[in-house]
Design a protein around this motif. Sequence first.
Motif, PDB file in Angstrom:
ATOM      1  N   LEU A 143      37.724  25.954  47.635  1.00 38.82           N
ATOM      2  CA  LEU A 143      37.592  24.749  46.817  1.00 38.82           C
ATOM      3  C   LEU A 143      37.134  23.606  47.712  1.00 38.82           C
ATOM      4  O   LEU A 143      37.494  23.550  48.890  1.00 38.82           O
ATOM      5  CB  LEU A 143      38.926  24.368  46.169  1.00 38.82           C
ATOM      6  CG  LEU A 143      39.524  25.298  45.122  1.00 38.82           C
ATOM      7  CD1 LEU A 143      40.920  24.812  44.738  1.00 38.82           C
ATOM      8  CD2 LEU A 143      38.642  25.352  43.886  1.00 38.82           C
ATOM      9  N   GLN A 158      33.331  20.051  38.620  1.00 34.34           N
ATOM     10  CA  GLN A 158      33.967  19.210  37.604  1.00 34.34           C
ATOM     11  C   GLN A 158      34.034  17.789  38.153  1.00 34.34           C
ATOM     12  O   GLN A 158      34.586  17.552  39.231  1.00 34.34           O
ATOM     13  CB  GLN A 158      35.369  19.711  37.276  1.00 34.34           C
ATOM     14  CG  GLN A 158      36.063  18.877  36.188  1.00 34.34           C
ATOM     15  CD  GLN A 158      37.456  19.400  35.866  1.00 34.34           C
ATOM     16  OE1 GLN A 158      37.877  20.439  36.369  1.00 34.34           O
ATOM     17  NE2 GLN A 158      38.183  18.667  35.038  1.00 34.34           N
ATOM     18  N   ASP A 270      31.327  30.154  41.740  1.00 31.71           N
ATOM     19  CA  ASP A 270      31.574  30.634  40.382  1.00 31.71           C
ATOM     20  C   ASP A 270      32.477  31.865  40.384  1.00 31.71           C
ATOM     21  O   ASP A 270      33.403  31.976  39.574  1.00 31.71           O
ATOM     22  CB  ASP A 270      30.229  30.963  39.717  1.00 31.71           C
ATOM     23  CG  ASP A 270      30.401  31.327  38.253  1.00 31.71           C
ATOM     24  OD1 ASP A 270      31.259  30.726  37.593  1.00 31.71           O
ATOM     25  OD2 ASP A 270      29.686  32.224  37.779  1.00 31.71           O
ATOM     26  N   ARG A 273      36.125  30.831  41.170  1.00 35.59           N
ATOM     27  CA  ARG A 273      36.764  29.979  40.167  1.00 35.59           C
ATOM     28  C   ARG A 273      37.584  30.808  39.180  1.00 35.59           C
ATOM     29  O   ARG A 273      38.547  30.327  38.597  1.00 35.59           O
ATOM     30  CB  ARG A 273      35.682  29.177  39.438  1.00 35.59           C
ATOM     31  CG  ARG A 273      36.163  28.327  38.263  1.00 35.59           C
ATOM     32  CD  ARG A 273      37.014  27.159  38.715  1.00 35.59           C
ATOM     33  NE  ARG A 273      37.288  26.264  37.613  1.00 35.59           N
ATOM     34  CZ  ARG A 273      38.253  26.435  36.706  1.00 35.59           C
ATOM     35  NH1 ARG A 273      39.024  27.490  36.796  1.00 35.59           N
ATOM     36  NH2 ARG A 273      38.425  25.570  35.732  1.00 35.59           N
ATOM     37  N   ARG A 274      37.222  32.079  39.025  1.00 35.94           N
ATOM     38  CA  ARG A 274      37.926  32.937  38.072  1.00 35.94           C
ATOM     39  C   ARG A 274      39.159  33.600  38.670  1.00 35.94           C
ATOM     40  O   ARG A 274      39.929  34.236  37.943  1.00 35.94           O
ATOM     41  CB  ARG A 274      36.958  33.995  37.531  1.00 35.94           C
ATOM     42  CG  ARG A 274      35.801  33.416  36.720  1.00 35.94           C
ATOM     43  CD  ARG A 274      35.020  34.517  36.044  1.00 35.94           C
ATOM     44  NE  ARG A 274      34.265  35.318  37.002  1.00 35.94           N
ATOM     45  CZ  ARG A 274      33.021  35.044  37.375  1.00 35.94           C
ATOM     46  NH1 ARG A 274      32.413  33.976  36.881  1.00 35.94           N
ATOM     47  NH2 ARG A 274      32.391  35.825  38.234  1.00 35.94           N
ATOM     48  N   PRO A 276      42.816  33.863  39.685  1.00 34.74           N
ATOM     49  CA  PRO A 276      43.941  33.112  39.113  1.00 34.74           C
ATOM     50  C   PRO A 276      44.527  32.046  40.027  1.00 34.74           C
ATOM     51  O   PRO A 276      44.805  30.935  39.588  1.00 34.74           O
ATOM     52  CB  PRO A 276      44.961  34.216  38.781  1.00 34.74           C
ATOM     53  CG  PRO A 276      44.125  35.408  38.497  1.00 34.74           C
ATOM     54  CD  PRO A 276      42.969  35.318  39.460  1.00 34.74           C
ATOM     55  N   ARG A 279      42.028  29.167  40.348  1.00 34.91           N
ATOM     56  CA  ARG A 279      41.965  28.411  39.091  1.00 34.91           C
ATOM     57  C   ARG A 279      43.209  27.548  38.924  1.00 34.91           C
ATOM     58  O   ARG A 279      43.130  26.402  38.455  1.00 34.91           O
ATOM     59  CB  ARG A 279      41.820  29.377  37.915  1.00 34.91           C
ATOM     60  CG  ARG A 279      41.658  28.668  36.566  1.00 34.91           C
ATOM     61  CD  ARG A 279      41.306  29.647  35.472  1.00 34.91           C
ATOM     62  NE  ARG A 279      42.370  30.617  35.254  1.00 34.91           N
ATOM     63  CZ  ARG A 279      42.253  31.920  35.485  1.00 34.91           C
ATOM     64  NH1 ARG A 279      41.125  32.411  35.975  1.00 34.91           N
ATOM     65  NH2 ARG A 279      43.256  32.746  35.239  1.00 34.91           N
ATOM     66  N   ARG A 280      44.369  28.086  39.341  1.00 30.61           N
ATOM     67  CA  ARG A 280      45.618  27.325  39.221  1.00 30.61           C
ATOM     68  C   ARG A 280      45.603  26.099  40.127  1.00 30.61           C
ATOM     69  O   ARG A 280      45.967  24.997  39.698  1.00 30.61           O
ATOM     70  CB  ARG A 280      46.802  28.234  39.557  1.00 30.61           C
ATOM     71  CG  ARG A 280      48.154  27.557  39.524  1.00 30.61           C
ATOM     72  CD  ARG A 280      48.496  27.017  38.149  1.00 30.61           C
ATOM     73  NE  ARG A 280      49.864  26.550  38.098  1.00 30.61           N
ATOM     74  CZ  ARG A 280      50.290  25.607  37.262  1.00 30.61           C
ATOM     75  NH1 ARG A 280      49.451  25.048  36.403  1.00 30.61           N
ATOM     76  NH2 ARG A 280      51.559  25.242  37.260  1.00 30.61           N
ATOM     77  N   TRP A 282      42.935  24.613  41.272  1.00 25.78           N
ATOM     78  CA  TRP A 282      41.905  23.742  40.684  1.00 25.78           C
ATOM     79  C   TRP A 282      42.523  22.844  39.616  1.00 25.78           C
ATOM     80  O   TRP A 282      42.343  21.620  39.648  1.00 25.78           O
ATOM     81  CB  TRP A 282      40.806  24.617  40.100  1.00 25.78           C
ATOM     82  CG  TRP A 282      39.735  23.902  39.320  1.00 25.78           C
ATOM     83  CD1 TRP A 282      39.887  23.197  38.157  1.00 25.78           C
ATOM     84  CD2 TRP A 282      38.343  23.833  39.648  1.00 25.78           C
ATOM     85  NE1 TRP A 282      38.683  22.692  37.731  1.00 25.78           N
ATOM     86  CE2 TRP A 282      37.722  23.070  38.622  1.00 25.78           C
ATOM     87  CE3 TRP A 282      37.566  24.345  40.675  1.00 25.78           C
ATOM     88  CZ2 TRP A 282      36.344  22.819  38.616  1.00 25.78           C
ATOM     89  CZ3 TRP A 282      36.188  24.088  40.669  1.00 25.78           C
ATOM     90  CH2 TRP A 282      35.599  23.339  39.655  1.00 25.78           C
ATOM     91  N   ASP A 283      43.261  23.444  38.681  1.00 33.96           N
ATOM     92  CA  ASP A 283      43.838  22.675  37.575  1.00 33.96           C
ATOM     93  C   ASP A 283      44.865  21.658  38.068  1.00 33.96           C
ATOM     94  O   ASP A 283      44.888  20.507  37.608  1.00 33.96           O
ATOM     95  CB  ASP A 283      44.488  23.622  36.563  1.00 33.96           C
ATOM     96  CG  ASP A 283      43.467  24.486  35.832  1.00 33.96           C
ATOM     97  OD1 ASP A 283      42.280  24.094  35.789  1.00 33.96           O
ATOM     98  OD2 ASP A 283      43.861  25.545  35.301  1.00 33.96           O
TER      99      ASP A 283
END
Length: 301
Positions: A143, A158, A270, A273-274, A276, A279-280, A282-283
């Motif tokens: 990231l 984003q 990309d 990003r998938r 888990p 992605r966690r 990231w959020d």
Amino acid sequence: MTDLDWSRLQAFAAVAETGSLTAAARQLGLSQPTLGRQIKALEDALGLSLFVRQPRGLVPTEVGLELLPAARAMREAAGRLALAAAGRSAEIAGTVRLTASNFVSLHILPGLLAGIRTAEPEIQIELVPSDQSRNLLFREADLALRMYRPEQLDVVTQYLGEIELGLFAAKTYLDRRGRPTRPEDLRHHDLVGYDADETLIRGMREMGLPAEQDWFDLRCDDHNVLWELIRAGCGLGFGQLRVGEADPLVERLLPELPLPSLPVWLTAPDAMRRVPRIRRVWDLLADGLRAHLAPPAGRGS
């Protein structure tokens, strides 16, 4: 030739592109002696001289230049292989490697990362503070927080919002020298700014102030050091608004100045990003950073 070590080819490409063992070692996270041994071992394995040492660093030989495109192609293939393999992971536990600027890493991320570790104790974080752009497609980071919109293919981004800037000075300095009441007063104060970076000079000129480098009595291109110089009372300088307003040692000046802001983009390959755990993180990062940012300013998504 069938026994060539990939790490040596990676070292060769890095030295050829940066022009020095020191810069390449920093890029690869290795020591300079280790990198030097890898280059020597590769030359011995090939029976070729790949570099010529010059006063400004290392320059590829003619045969080195011929081999460089193949080494780059192998690096890109290895990066795609690593991304494809990592992207298959379904585990929430594991390591996430995050890169951000030195200033953001020091002043903003520690509290956010503490919250992420509390929420997801099985996720380990590797923080890479750097003002140089890391290549996400080479797995230098999973990231990245950028102050510009990434243009690389195969990455997702984003736009989170804007880092607002302000003019600040230490209260001790202002008690000693007085407080400016208009932009023209800046010329009569000690100013702290960048050295080789002309961003501040261009910005001040856009405000109608004919700034030159000699306007700045103390100059440094390291943002963290620059902020400490301001806090110590060396003069007036620009800094991130939320950081400055939370600092009891400094005072904001001339809030009416039309200062630019810095966009913040969260970025990942990309394929990664998938995953888990990525992605966690990231959020959680996106949610936590919004408290430090001004709302998005129509730069797109």
